[in-house]
Design an enzyme around this catalytic site. Structure first.
Site, PDB file in Angstrom:
ATOM      1  N   LYS A  35       0.584  -1.389   0.129  1.00 31.43           N
ATOM      2  CA  LYS A  35       0.041   0.114   0.102  1.00 31.43           C
ATOM      3  C   LYS A  35       0.848   1.193  -0.128  1.00 31.43           C
ATOM      4  CE  LYS A  35      -4.295  -0.227   1.947  1.00 31.43           C
ATOM      5  NZ  LYS A  35      -5.169  -0.195   3.069  1.00 31.43           N
ATOM      6  N   ASN A 207     -24.316   4.465  14.360  1.00 28.50           N
ATOM      7  CA  ASN A 207     -24.447   3.493  13.096  1.00 28.50           C
ATOM      8  C   ASN A 207     -25.563   2.391  13.363  1.00 28.50           C
ATOM      9  OD1 ASN A 207     -22.256   4.584  11.952  1.00 28.50           O
ATOM     10  ND2 ASN A 207     -20.961   2.934  11.974  1.00 28.50           N
ATOM     11  N   LEU A 249     -34.127   6.384   3.960  1.00 29.47           N
ATOM     12  CA  LEU A 249     -35.662   5.748   4.102  1.00 29.47           C
ATOM     13  C   LEU A 249     -35.699   4.878   2.420  1.00 29.47           C
ATOM     14  CD1 LEU A 249     -38.239   8.061   5.669  1.00 29.47           C
ATOM     15  CD2 LEU A 249     -37.212   5.843   6.411  1.00 29.47           C
ATOM     16  N   GLY A 256     -24.761  -3.329   3.759  1.00 26.56           N
ATOM     17  CA  GLY A 256     -23.521  -4.002   3.868  1.00 26.56           C
ATOM     18  C   GLY A 256     -22.269  -3.134   4.303  1.00 26.56           C
ATOM     19  N   CYS A 259     -18.707  -1.118   7.972  1.00 27.84           N
ATOM     20  CA  CYS A 259     -18.997  -0.763   9.289  1.00 27.84           C
ATOM     21  C   CYS A 259     -20.233  -1.110  10.076  1.00 27.84           C
ATOM     22  CB  CYS A 259     -19.161   0.983   9.117  1.00 27.84           C
ATOM     23  SG  CYS A 259     -17.483   1.661   8.821  1.00 27.84           S
ATOM     24  N   LYS A 319     -22.098   0.075  -1.546  1.00 29.30           N
ATOM     25  CA  LYS A 319     -22.660   1.318  -2.275  1.00 29.30           C
ATOM     26  C   LYS A 319     -21.819   1.953  -3.286  1.00 29.30           C
ATOM     27  CE  LYS A 319     -22.042   5.067   0.573  1.00 29.30           C
ATOM     28  NZ  LYS A 319     -21.756   5.848   1.706  1.00 29.30           N
ATOM     29  N   ARG A 326     -16.648  -4.987   1.217  1.00 29.49           N
ATOM     30  CA  ARG A 326     -16.698  -5.858   2.489  1.00 29.49           C
ATOM     31  C   ARG A 326     -18.314  -5.822   2.708  1.00 29.49           C
ATOM     32  NH1 ARG A 326     -12.472  -2.067   6.362  1.00 29.49           N
ATOM     33  NH2 ARG A 326     -13.658  -0.605   4.984  1.00 29.49           N
TER      34      ARG A 326
END
Ligand code: NAD
Length: 430
Positions: A35, A207, A249, A256, A259, A319, A326
């Site tokens: 990385k 969360n 909503l 998913g 977090c 998303k 993940r």
């Protein structure tokens, strides 16, 4: 200010780049050599809007550097930010080993007063534990440990950091609090100073509340599809109440990411360890797991059988606008299709490389049209803008049969039907 950020992942790298942007000198340190090598060559290890430009500019101006040298990174810093992963253990507990490893190294290399700011999401009591670990290793240099939970959202992470809606500072030291306020002031004036335990809890509560809100509308959607109501209208109607608000909503195939799933599990465990059964949250986790594979039932209803059928999956990231897969619903859905001997073709604008590390026996398409070609059904899993703008007529022409399952309620049902699709969405009668 001289800042070191330990952990150069979604939180660490974005925070590092934004702190450099506000004229701090930032050292990003990570134990992952690959990385760091990539970052030193201008290659971003994650996909995030505006990141590459902002990172490259600050790197060229000498405001941000990347290293694996922990001693150098710790000794150079006035403020050390911990942003390492805190993944779930198999039993749902939080794996704090990365946070503790970093704490030990801080204890080993500390060379003067340091403010240690924890941005990783950690159970209540971790600030005290980190303090204890460092104090056990050394007593020569003073230090303070602050709990400063992070609220950025992947996909809009740079914007979220540059325009934070709040800063939470869990602190026992006035001096350290002032330093952390100064560091965050260019981004946000809405600052809540509290005790470390409350700060640690705020992150899990936030969360878990959001995960519950998503799950609530998904459950309403499932009932809507049975009684003939339309969840989009229901969400619009309830969202007009300012106590509810229209945000979060959108009914779909479940949450998913790195977090919500792990943080809901963690809060259930925190409660359990303290003799409390967090029953709502247990139900949220169970309902969300069920929601992820709701499309499998729809597929079977539409195709009779999944065996030997080719299913196109549009979207792999959890998303849009991130390459993070993940705990993405896409992974569960693909595995469920494969278990029923279906064939899978996938496309995602940013997450294909990540997917290749974990998904086997899957055909990778070069774009959305390549993915849907000759498919028996399409499932839209992630609502990337690119998929919203697809030429639907072309998609229908390319498909072998017209089954289209819209897992994110993106398309207009009447338009889909007009284009010849057998269209299914979440929370409306098909
Ligand atoms: P990540 O997995 O993307 O990054 C973590 C990084 O830490 C990795 O690069 C890893 O190599 C590095 N690391 C691990 N151990 C190390 C060590 N001993 N020394 C140096 N580097 C080490 O994780 P992330 O998504 O950035 O999340 C970090 C934390 O922030 C987690 O606690 C997470 O829950 C929390 N958080 C994440 C988000 C998000 O959207 N991703 C938002 C808010 C809070």
């Amino acid at each position: 200010m001289n800042i070191t950020i330990v952990g150069t992942g979604y939180v660490g790298l974005i925070s590092g780049v934004c702190f450099a942007e506000t004229n701090n000198h930032v050292v990003c340190v990570d134990s992952n050599e690959d990385k760091i090598k990539k970052l030193n060559n201008g290659i971003m290890p994650i996909y995030e809007k505006e990141l590459e430009d902002m990172c490259t500019r600050n790197y060229k101006e000498g405001k941000i550097e990347f290293t694996t040298d922990m001693k150098y990174a710790i000794q150079k810093a006035e403020v050390i930010i911990i942003a390492v992963g805190t993944p779930s253990l198999p039993n749902g507990d939080v794996d704090l080993s990365f946070v503790y490893d970093v704490s030990k190294l801080i204890g080993k290399y500390i060379n003067g007063y340091k403010v240690i700011v924890n941005k990783s999401t950690v159970p209540v009591g971790t600030q005290k534990m980190v303090t204890k670990i460092i104090s056990k290793i050394q007593q020569k240099y003073p230090f303070d440990v602050i709990s400063n939970p992070e609220f950025l959202r992947e996909g809009t992470a740079i914007y979220d950091t540059m325009h934070m809606d709040r800063v939470i500072i869990g602190s026992e030291s006035k001096k350290a609090t002032e330093i952390v306020i100064k560091l965050h002031e260019p981004f946000c004036k809405n600052i809540l100073v509290t005790d470390p335990e409350s700060a640690e809890m705020i992150k899990y509560a936030a969360n878990s509340f959001l995960a519950t809100k998503i799950t609530f509308i998904n459950e309403i959607a499932n009932i809507c599809s049975k009684v003939g109501a339309d969840v989009k209208k229901v969400a619009e109607g309830i969202g007009m109440d300012p106590r509810i608000s229209p945000h979060f909503l959108n009914a779909g195939i479940g949450f998913g990411g790195g977090c919500f799933p792990k943080d809901t599990r963690a809060l259930v465990k925190i409660a359990e360890k303290n003799g409390y059964n967090f029953s709502i949250l247990n139900s949220v986790i169970e309902a969300n797991n069920r929601q992820k594979t709701i499309v499998i039932d729809i597929l079977e209803e539409a195709l009779n059988t999944i065996k030997d059928k080719t299913i196109a999956i549009l979207g792999l990231s959890f998303k849009p606008n991130t390459n993070d897969i993940r705990e993405s619903p896409a992974i569960e859905i693909i595995k469920a299709i494969q278990k029923k001997y279906g064939k899978v073709k996938v496309y995602d604008p940013a997450a294909l490389e990540e997917a290749k590390k974990i998904l086997i026996d899957v055909k990778y398409a070069v774009d959305e049209y390549d993915a849907v070609r000759d498919s028996d059904a399409v499932i839209l899993v992630t609502e990337w803008e690119e998929f919203r703008k697809m030429d639907l007529y072309k998609v229908r022409e390319l498909m072998k049969s017209p089954v289209f399952i819209d897992g994110r309620n993106v398309y207009d049902p009447s338009n889909m039907k007009k284009n010849g699709f057998q269209y299914y969405c979440i929370g409306a009668k098909s």
